[in-house]
Design a protein around this motif. Structure first.
Motif, PDB file in Angstrom:
ATOM      1  N   GLU A  94       8.500  47.369  41.430  1.00  0.00           N
ATOM      2  CA  GLU A  94       9.703  47.120  41.817  1.00  0.00           C
ATOM      3  C   GLU A  94      11.073  48.208  42.633  1.00  0.00           C
ATOM      4  O   GLU A  94      10.684  49.043  41.038  1.00  0.00           O
ATOM      5  CB  GLU A  94      10.597  45.774  41.383  1.00  0.00           C
ATOM      6  CG  GLU A  94      11.869  45.365  41.720  1.00  0.00           C
ATOM      7  CD  GLU A  94      13.136  44.510  41.138  1.00  0.00           C
ATOM      8  OE1 GLU A  94      13.847  44.665  40.681  1.00  0.00           O
ATOM      9  OE2 GLU A  94      12.296  43.434  40.921  1.00  0.00           O
ATOM     10  N   LEU A  95      11.184  48.807  43.766  1.00  0.00           N
ATOM     11  CA  LEU A  95      11.779  49.575  43.881  1.00  0.00           C
ATOM     12  C   LEU A  95      12.883  49.485  44.791  1.00  0.00           C
ATOM     13  O   LEU A  95      12.783  48.033  44.997  1.00  0.00           O
ATOM     14  CB  LEU A  95      11.052  50.690  44.840  1.00  0.00           C
ATOM     15  CG  LEU A  95       9.767  51.296  44.018  1.00  0.00           C
ATOM     16  CD1 LEU A  95       8.452  51.699  45.114  1.00  0.00           C
ATOM     17  CD2 LEU A  95      10.175  52.577  43.577  1.00  0.00           C
ATOM     18  N   VAL A  96      13.766  49.856  44.561  1.00  0.00           N
ATOM     19  CA  VAL A  96      15.360  49.314  45.984  1.00  0.00           C
ATOM     20  C   VAL A  96      14.715  50.297  47.096  1.00  0.00           C
ATOM     21  O   VAL A  96      15.151  51.674  47.237  1.00  0.00           O
ATOM     22  CB  VAL A  96      16.365  49.256  45.582  1.00  0.00           C
ATOM     23  CG1 VAL A  96      17.773  49.773  45.879  1.00  0.00           C
ATOM     24  CG2 VAL A  96      16.447  49.078  43.742  1.00  0.00           C
ATOM     25  N   SER A  97      14.758  50.054  48.104  1.00  0.00           N
ATOM     26  CA  SER A  97      14.736  50.497  49.618  1.00  0.00           C
ATOM     27  C   SER A  97      16.169  50.358  50.498  1.00  0.00           C
ATOM     28  O   SER A  97      17.550  49.434  50.137  1.00  0.00           O
ATOM     29  CB  SER A  97      13.767  50.271  50.427  1.00  0.00           C
ATOM     30  OG  SER A  97      14.467  48.847  50.466  1.00  0.00           O
ATOM     31  N   LEU A  98      16.141  51.682  51.121  1.00  0.00           N
ATOM     32  CA  LEU A  98      17.519  51.358  51.593  1.00  0.00           C
ATOM     33  C   LEU A  98      17.251  51.443  53.665  1.00  0.00           C
ATOM     34  O   LEU A  98      16.486  52.640  53.790  1.00  0.00           O
ATOM     35  CB  LEU A  98      18.114  52.872  51.620  1.00  0.00           C
ATOM     36  CG  LEU A  98      19.172  53.596  52.596  1.00  0.00           C
ATOM     37  CD1 LEU A  98      20.688  53.034  52.418  1.00  0.00           C
ATOM     38  CD2 LEU A  98      19.777  55.256  52.521  1.00  0.00           C
ATOM     39  N   GLY A 127      21.816  49.056  54.827  1.00  0.00           N
ATOM     40  CA  GLY A 127      21.866  47.826  53.374  1.00  0.00           C
ATOM     41  C   GLY A 127      20.744  48.162  52.563  1.00  0.00           C
ATOM     42  O   GLY A 127      19.714  49.388  52.913  1.00  0.00           O
ATOM     43  N   ILE A 128      20.754  47.849  51.326  1.00  0.00           N
ATOM     44  CA  ILE A 128      19.646  47.503  50.253  1.00  0.00           C
ATOM     45  C   ILE A 128      19.184  46.294  50.195  1.00  0.00           C
ATOM     46  O   ILE A 128      19.740  45.248  50.217  1.00  0.00           O
ATOM     47  CB  ILE A 128      20.828  48.596  49.754  1.00  0.00           C
ATOM     48  CG1 ILE A 128      21.916  47.253  48.439  1.00  0.00           C
ATOM     49  CG2 ILE A 128      20.748  49.684  49.775  1.00  0.00           C
ATOM     50  CD1 ILE A 128      22.097  48.131  47.364  1.00  0.00           C
ATOM     51  N   SER A 129      17.975  46.735  49.423  1.00  0.00           N
ATOM     52  CA  SER A 129      17.101  44.947  49.323  1.00  0.00           C
ATOM     53  C   SER A 129      16.290  46.166  48.387  1.00  0.00           C
ATOM     54  O   SER A 129      15.587  47.055  48.359  1.00  0.00           O
ATOM     55  CB  SER A 129      16.502  44.613  50.307  1.00  0.00           C
ATOM     56  OG  SER A 129      15.655  45.554  51.191  1.00  0.00           O
ATOM     57  N   LYS A 130      15.742  45.495  46.997  1.00  0.00           N
ATOM     58  CA  LYS A 130      14.513  45.202  46.766  1.00  0.00           C
ATOM     59  C   LYS A 130      13.164  44.947  47.200  1.00  0.00           C
ATOM     60  O   LYS A 130      13.450  43.619  47.546  1.00  0.00           O
ATOM     61  CB  LYS A 130      14.752  44.159  44.990  1.00  0.00           C
ATOM     62  CG  LYS A 130      15.885  44.258  43.950  1.00  0.00           C
ATOM     63  CD  LYS A 130      15.903  43.888  42.993  1.00  0.00           C
ATOM     64  CE  LYS A 130      17.275  43.643  42.016  1.00  0.00           C
ATOM     65  NZ  LYS A 130      17.339  42.979  41.058  1.00  0.00           N
ATOM     66  N   ILE A 131      12.498  45.756  46.935  1.00  0.00           N
ATOM     67  CA  ILE A 131      11.547  45.015  47.073  1.00  0.00           C
ATOM     68  C   ILE A 131       9.680  45.244  46.174  1.00  0.00           C
ATOM     69  O   ILE A 131      10.129  46.371  45.532  1.00  0.00           O
ATOM     70  CB  ILE A 131      11.680  46.315  48.608  1.00  0.00           C
ATOM     71  CG1 ILE A 131      10.941  47.742  48.019  1.00  0.00           C
ATOM     72  CG2 ILE A 131      11.786  46.725  49.717  1.00  0.00           C
ATOM     73  CD1 ILE A 131      10.528  49.252  48.474  1.00  0.00           C
TER      74      ILE A 131
END
Length: 91
Positions: A4-8, A17-21
């Motif tokens: 799990e990473l957090v993307s921009l 925006g940011i989201s978990k991937i």
């Protein structure tokens, strides 16, 4: 096994925006520091409510011959550390 990473991401209206991937580490080709995004953040051109000294990495992936890139939070070493932890647990 996925990490799990957090993307921009840049939205169609130009905002960010940011989201978990969840990402399969087997498809990662390279991880490099994303200086451009870091500079935009420190200059105040990206306003997503995070510290201006946050660091980012560009993750290059290849899946079935299709290349893509994403920008994620953290240094290349921090991203690599997440991958290594998953491999040790699976090991």
């Amino acid at each position: 096994m996925l990490i799990e990473l957090v993307s921009l991401k840049r939205n169609s209206n130009g905002s960010y925006g940011i989201s978990k991937i969840l990402l399969n580490p087997r498809h990662i080709v390279s991880i490099t520091e994303d200086i451009e995004v870091g500079n935009l953040l420190s200059e105040g051109k990206i306003d997503i409510g995070i510290h201006r000294n946050a660091e980012f990495s560009r993750v290059r992936m290849n899946y079935n011959g299709d290349n893509s890139e994403i920008t994620v939070f953290g240094t290349p070493g921090q991203v690599q550390s997440k991958i290594s932890k998953k491999q040790i647990l699976r090991g």
